[in-house]
Design an enzyme around this catalytic site. Structure first.
Site, PDB file in Angstrom:
ATOM      1  CE1 TYR A 142       8.865  47.728  -4.470  1.00  0.00           C
ATOM      2  CE2 TYR A 142       9.497  46.872  -6.605  1.00  0.00           C
ATOM      3  CZ  TYR A 142       9.544  46.805  -5.237  1.00  0.00           C
ATOM      4  OH  TYR A 142      10.280  45.824  -4.624  1.00  0.00           O
ATOM      5  CE  LYS A 191       1.949  37.994   5.382  1.00  0.00           C
ATOM      6  NZ  LYS A 191       2.509  36.793   6.019  1.00  0.00           N
ATOM      7  CG  ASP A 223       4.598  34.173   5.195  1.00  0.00           C
ATOM      8  OD1 ASP A 223       3.838  33.900   4.241  1.00  0.00           O
ATOM      9  OD2 ASP A 223       4.188  34.290   6.363  1.00  0.00           O
ATOM     10  CG  ASP A 247      12.276  43.784  -6.816  1.00  0.00           C
ATOM     11  OD1 ASP A 247      13.219  43.288  -7.456  1.00  0.00           O
ATOM     12  OD2 ASP A 247      12.345  44.900  -6.251  1.00  0.00           O
ATOM     13  CG  ASP A 251      17.013  39.817  -7.316  1.00  0.00           C
ATOM     14  OD1 ASP A 251      16.794  39.655  -8.539  1.00  0.00           O
ATOM     15  OD2 ASP A 251      17.558  40.833  -6.853  1.00  0.00           O
TER      16      ASP A 251
END
Ligand code: NAD
Length: 357
Positions: A142, A191, A223, A247, A251
């Protein structure tokens, strides 16, 4: 003990829910012999109306001079047509960066009394879950280099993920310390089978794990983590992950609790000063009607006591009071979800919690 707390009530239901949390903090101070001094500052739409700016300098200075910050929510339809950098939400990024907040703590807990609200199957929620996501907040993709360039197939856009050792070490430290304050179990999500940043992340986390022999540490690929959160959320205690993975996963974790009005959060930096806020927004549809659920803000205030002021017993006391009120069957309208029963107003819910305290 005495602490100075900056109050950023903001817009919509912000003032109602922050007033509820202040009442709970005052009651807690009285019970345990502390003194909390509250100073309100403008942020968001109300700040735009009063000063033309979503984040006035006076607010930044006031927060920097405080021991911690409690935020309600900002934004609403009145300011939706303003240009991006003049919108109320712009103030959130501004204040996080002014306070140097690089960690986001997001608890996701299933309240047994509210398990019907979870979208997960009954056999999964029957085991309960209570997890904490520690998300890196100021690095990664980001904030990396981005732009447009000429690529193999013509014009392309790109974003880059970069993490320094320093950034990974400091978020790792917060995560291990958080695990030590909870059930001493930490899962680092990355990852590493594909990304170089994840391989560095994993190397540093493994090294740090040696300093925390009491913490049961493991790695999980992102994943798999996305699947495990809906399949068996009870396996998680503390999760640490990068900005983008955090992020998305935070959620997902909040969604499986099913109760947006119950979810607190904390943003922390290198000092004990943090910013504490509910994860929901300013709920303009119910603003000014005394219908808001104050619990997410009350639980954010409890996090402030635990993580900024080191008052764990006081934080436990608030969290248990919220549990008890829910177990006794009291609900605000959002928790009834159209079901049977008479909803409590925001003030009534606050009074029930004060009674238990
Ligand atoms: P929202 O979270 O404000 O509301 C979504 C739904 O949840 C609404 O139906 C609302 O009534 C309900 N809800 C939210 N909090 C509640 C509570 N405590 N009690 C009862 N019901 C509650 O999200 P939105 O509608 O997408 O956004 C509204 C405004 O809030 C927008 O301007 C948005 O930009 C802003 N926003 C601010 C923040 C923040 O300040 N951190 C976060 C998200 C959204």
């Amino acid at each position: 003990m005495e602490f100075n707390i900056a109050l950023l009530k903001g817009d919509g239901i912000g003032p109602e829910i922050v007033d509820s949390a202040v009442a709970v903090l005052e009651k807690t101070a009285e019970k345990f012999g502390h003194k909390f001094n509250f100073t309100p500052y403008l942020i968001g739409g109300c700040a735009i109306d009063a000063t033309g700016e979503p984040l006035p300098q006076e607010t930044v200075d006031g927060c920097l001079a405080s021991d911690s910050v409690l935020l309600g929510a900002v934004g609403g339809p009145k300011w939706d047509t303003l240009p991006g950098n003049k919108r109320p939400e712009k103030a959130l990024l501004g204040i996080r960066s002014a306070l140097g907040l690089f960690t986001n703590l997001r608890p996701a807990k299933l309240y047994p009394a509210l398990k019907e609200a979870s979208p997960l199957r009954a056999d999964i929620v029957s085991k309960g879950f209570d997890l904490m996501i520690v998300r890196e907040l100021t690095g990664g993709i980001y904030f990396g280099e981005r732009g447009y360039r000429e690529g193999k197939y013509g014009e392309e856009a790109y974003d880059t993920e970069a993490y320094s050792r320093m950034e990974i070490e400091r978020i790792g430290r917060v995560a291990f310390d958080t695990a030590m304050k909870r059930n001493k179990k930490l899962i680092s999500i990355d990852k590493a089978n594909v990304l170089e940043t994840s391989r560095l992340w994993r190397e540093i986390m493994h090294k740090m794990a040696e300093e925390y022999p009491e913490v049961e540490y493991s790695d999980m690929l992102v994943d798999n983590a996305a699947m495990q959160l809906v399949k068996n959320p009870a396996q998680f205690d503390v999760i640490v992950t990068s900005n983008m993975f955090g992020d998305i996963l935070s959620d997902e974790a909040s969604q499986i609790t099913g109760s947006i009005g119950m979810l607190a959060s904390a943003s922390l930096g290198a000092t004990t000063r943090g910013m504490y806020e509910p994860i929901h927004g300013s709920a303009p549809d119910i603003a000014g009607q005394n219908k808001a659920n104050p619990n997410a803000t009350i639980l954010s205030a409890a996090m402030m006591l635990r993580y900024s002021f080191g008052l764990a017993e006081e934080a436990d006391c608030i969290e248990k009071a919220v549990d008890k009120v829910l177990e006794a069957g009291y609900r605000t309208a959002d928790l009834l979800g159209g079901g049977e029963g008479t909803p409590l107003t925001c003030t009534e819910m606050t009074e029930k919690i004060l009674e238990v305290l």
